[in-house]
Scaffold this active site. Sequence first.
Site: not given
Length: 353
Positions: A110, A112, A135, A279
């Site tokens: 992601g 980072g 996200d 999730q």
Amino acid sequence: MRIGLLTSGGDCQGLNAALRGAAKTLYNLLPDVEIYGIMDGYKGLIEADWRKMEPHEFSGILQEGGTILGTSRQPFKTISKPDENDVDKLSMMLSNYKAGGFDALVILGGNGTHKTANLLSQHGVNVVTMPKTIDNDIYGTDMTFGFDSAVQRASSVIDAIHTTAASHGRVFVIELMGHKAGWLALYAGFASGADVILIPEIPYRVKSVVEVIEKRNSQGKKFSLIAIAEGALTKKEAELPKKERKKINENSTSGMRLAGELREHLMQDVRTVMPGHFQRGGDPTHVDRALCSRLGAKAGEMVRNREFGRMVSLRGDSITSVPLGQVAGKLKTVPENCEILHQARLLGLSFGE
């Protein structure tokens, strides 16, 4: 060529499918390729923890969630910070990359992860990356893998709550992941018929949420469903200094705070639900499997063509790539002119404005 694969940051659905796509392509394009699995993300590169993979290890993992390589979080701000021996993690990764004889790294992660990958690229490491996160907030790609699967998981929770909410005439506040970007709450709430959707990009008023619920009650709709992102803030909270906002989130969650406020204004029973890591878990959807396979194929092709320092991305219906320098450190949030916001408002959904 000697290629290292690693998965970094939080896990999500599709990591194994993406690894499979990259590996199968590399084996097909480069008959003499050796693929090494770097264990537990950047930690494995820091500690020289890797092993040679065999082609059969990438079979049968298309449908599996998680990652066969393991993963971990490595905060970017500590990458260049010297330890007690005056050695920093960046130097260790660069040294191990060279000592391991790697020709390139394929990195899945992601925001980072991409900042660190860009730093490695700037120091001479041949890097190709793939965008993963539930996200959907990585700049430079229309969609990240893991997002579609997470939307399905979150939507299934809201779907199931409909019946119990209607049976008891309750208000349910469902807190979904999304600290800085509200894509997941927006799409899951929209897809599952939530009455109110609260996201970080649109600070809300509790009074507005109460009005929506009271209006529904007056229309004979005795229950209401609210999808709220973990990073959503009221207008008052959004005006606070960053340090004070951080303290608020340390003491409670967005869903808990909203539920507490609603109980003070409503006669109804207000409940909170937090699907949490549900999730991020489970198997990837078919949409994610196809996307991962396409991204992986492109990543393998880019390694063969020595197109390094770039992230594979989805633009429209095409798989392309963008320079890491255009991705690292940038966040893709829900824009004010986002079409789905307009369409949701046409349907009567509230964003607490």
